[in-house]
Design an enzyme around this catalytic site. Structure first.
Site, PDB file in Angstrom:
ATOM      1  N   ASP A 192       0.829  -1.200   0.000  1.00  0.00           N
ATOM      2  CA  ASP A 192       0.000   0.000   0.000  1.00  0.00           C
ATOM      3  C   ASP A 192       0.871   1.262   0.000  1.00  0.00           C
ATOM      4  O   ASP A 192       1.955   1.268   0.582  1.00  0.00           O
ATOM      5  CB  ASP A 192      -0.902  -0.012   1.236  1.00  0.00           C
ATOM      6  CG  ASP A 192      -2.009   1.022   1.163  1.00  0.00           C
ATOM      7  OD1 ASP A 192      -2.316   1.486   0.042  1.00  0.00           O
ATOM      8  OD2 ASP A 192      -2.572   1.365   2.219  1.00  0.00           O
ATOM      9  N   GLY A 214       0.110   5.335  -4.582  1.00  0.00           N
ATOM     10  CA  GLY A 214      -0.515   6.582  -5.016  1.00  0.00           C
ATOM     11  C   GLY A 214      -0.064   7.774  -4.197  1.00  0.00           C
ATOM     12  O   GLY A 214       0.241   8.851  -4.742  1.00  0.00           O
ATOM     13  N   HIS A 270       2.744   3.231  -8.934  1.00  0.00           N
ATOM     14  CA  HIS A 270       2.605   1.795  -9.192  1.00  0.00           C
ATOM     15  C   HIS A 270       3.832   1.260  -9.929  1.00  0.00           C
ATOM     16  O   HIS A 270       4.329   0.169  -9.629  1.00  0.00           O
ATOM     17  CB  HIS A 270       1.343   1.527 -10.015  1.00  0.00           C
ATOM     18  CG  HIS A 270       0.070   1.841  -9.270  1.00  0.00           C
ATOM     19  ND1 HIS A 270      -0.196   1.335  -8.024  1.00  0.00           N
ATOM     20  CD2 HIS A 270      -1.006   2.606  -9.610  1.00  0.00           C
ATOM     21  CE1 HIS A 270      -1.378   1.774  -7.621  1.00  0.00           C
ATOM     22  NE2 HIS A 270      -1.875   2.548  -8.565  1.00  0.00           N
ATOM     23  N   SER A 286     -10.237  -7.647  -5.300  1.00  0.00           N
ATOM     24  CA  SER A 286     -11.503  -7.704  -6.025  1.00  0.00           C
ATOM     25  C   SER A 286     -12.252  -6.380  -5.930  1.00  0.00           C
ATOM     26  O   SER A 286     -13.167  -6.112  -6.717  1.00  0.00           O
ATOM     27  CB  SER A 286     -12.379  -8.851  -5.484  1.00  0.00           C
ATOM     28  OG  SER A 286     -12.449  -8.816  -4.071  1.00  0.00           O
ATOM     29  N   ARG A 332     -11.648   1.542  -8.715  1.00  0.00           N
ATOM     30  CA  ARG A 332     -10.750   2.689  -8.894  1.00  0.00           C
ATOM     31  C   ARG A 332     -10.975   3.330 -10.267  1.00  0.00           C
ATOM     32  O   ARG A 332     -11.613   2.729 -11.137  1.00  0.00           O
ATOM     33  CB  ARG A 332      -9.297   2.243  -8.744  1.00  0.00           C
ATOM     34  CG  ARG A 332      -8.954   1.809  -7.326  1.00  0.00           C
ATOM     35  CD  ARG A 332      -7.486   1.563  -7.146  1.00  0.00           C
ATOM     36  NE  ARG A 332      -7.174   1.315  -5.748  1.00  0.00           N
ATOM     37  CZ  ARG A 332      -5.949   1.238  -5.252  1.00  0.00           C
ATOM     38  NH1 ARG A 332      -4.899   1.402  -6.058  1.00  0.00           N
ATOM     39  NH2 ARG A 332      -5.742   1.016  -3.973  1.00  0.00           N
ATOM     40  N   LEU A 344      11.633 -20.661  -3.833  1.00  0.00           N
ATOM     41  CA  LEU A 344      10.642 -19.785  -3.195  1.00  0.00           C
ATOM     42  C   LEU A 344       9.317 -19.953  -3.915  1.00  0.00           C
ATOM     43  O   LEU A 344       9.274 -20.006  -5.145  1.00  0.00           O
ATOM     44  CB  LEU A 344      11.085 -18.310  -3.270  1.00  0.00           C
ATOM     45  CG  LEU A 344      10.056 -17.260  -2.838  1.00  0.00           C
ATOM     46  CD1 LEU A 344       9.806 -17.346  -1.333  1.00  0.00           C
ATOM     47  CD2 LEU A 344      10.513 -15.849  -3.223  1.00  0.00           C
ATOM     48  N   SER A 349      -8.070  -5.317   4.812  1.00  0.00           N
ATOM     49  CA  SER A 349      -8.701  -5.069   3.512  1.00  0.00           C
ATOM     50  C   SER A 349      -9.090  -6.343   2.756  1.00  0.00           C
ATOM     51  O   SER A 349      -8.767  -6.510   1.581  1.00  0.00           O
ATOM     52  CB  SER A 349      -7.772  -4.204   2.631  1.00  0.00           C
ATOM     53  OG  SER A 349      -7.553  -2.947   3.246  1.00  0.00           O
TER      54      SER A 349
END
Length: 251
Positions: free
Chosen positions: A26, A29, A43, A72, A77, A137, A202
């Site tokens: 997060d 932006g 981003h 989802s 946005r 991994l 979230s």
């Protein structure tokens, strides 16, 4: 920054690593806004933080790393931002998969892929096929994923098994339920990191978070690096994980 622990002999040592780490990435932006740029610039900058996190996880033998790339709910946005995110996802798949493969990373994209462009879905399938036998991994990218979606899917799968006679209702328990979730083949989630200063999960990994440790940092995602990851692991090592027991039992 206190990056290393000391053992009984006084020598430096790395802290014990969790097996499975998930990150809510997060702050892209807001990072871009601070620099007077469009949100989409953030981003793109965040891709380097993904690389750093994968490097850290692989180098320090973390078994699984799960990154929350697109929820989802993110379809709500602005359309231009969603479009850039989809293009960036496709670009990263194209540019990074061979590197992941060369470094022994197995890639899996988890979520409802049906709304995605067929070309993107094919790139995902190709990337998963190329890396499927790698063991250094397990890298999971949660895309169009939601924790409630995962739980509902597991419930529907169990209901279908009961309806077909393959499963008795009384045999439904936590173990059989977990076996039908999207992350059934992974170790239990040990540590959930969220960057960007928000303190919520979230709709991410709701079932898997039952006994995971949470680590919230104000660091915005494009500024999250390997030292930031180490800070989260050090915090994780300072926790006493009791799983319902009392301290004396754990000790």
């Amino acid at each position: 920054m206190d990056t290393l622990n000391k053992d009984d002999s006084g020598s430096d040592q790395m802290p014990k690593m969790p097996e499975h780490v998930a990150i809510i990435m997060d702050g892209n932006g807001r990072w871009a806004k601070q620099k007077g740029k469009l949100r989409t610039f953030g981003h793109k900058a965040g891709v380097e933080s993904v690389r750093a996190s994968v490097r850290f996880a692989r180098t320090h033998k973390i078994t699984a790393l799960t990154l929350f790339a697109f929820s989802s709910e993110n379809w709500k946005r602005p359309q231009d931002e969603v479009s850039v995110l989809m293009k960036l996802f496709k670009l990263v798949l194209t540019s990074e998969v061979k590197k992941l493969h060369a470094n022994g990373v197995r890639l899996k994209v988890v979520g409802d892929l049906s709304p995605f462009d067929p070309k993107l879905v094919q790139k995902i399938k190709d990337a998963e096929a190329l890396t499927q036998n790698n063991t250094e991994l397990q890298l999971n990218i949660a895309a169009n994923y939601g924790g409630r979606w995962d739980i509902v899917n597991a419930a529907q799968s169990l209901a279908q098994q009961v309806a077909s006679g393959k499963l008795n209702p009384e045999d439904i328990n936590e173990t059989s339920f977990n076996a039908n979730t999207a992350f059934a083949d992974l170790p239990a989630l040990d540590l959930l990191i969220r960057t960007g200063g928000e303190k919520r999960i979230s709709n991410f990994l709701l079932w898997q978070c039952a006994y995971s440790e949470f680590y919230f940092t104000d660091t915005l995602w494009p500024d999250f690096n390997e030292n930031s990851f180490l800070d989260a692991v050090i915090s994780f090592n300072e926790r006493q994980r009791r799983f319902g027991k009392i301290s004396e039992q754990v000790i």
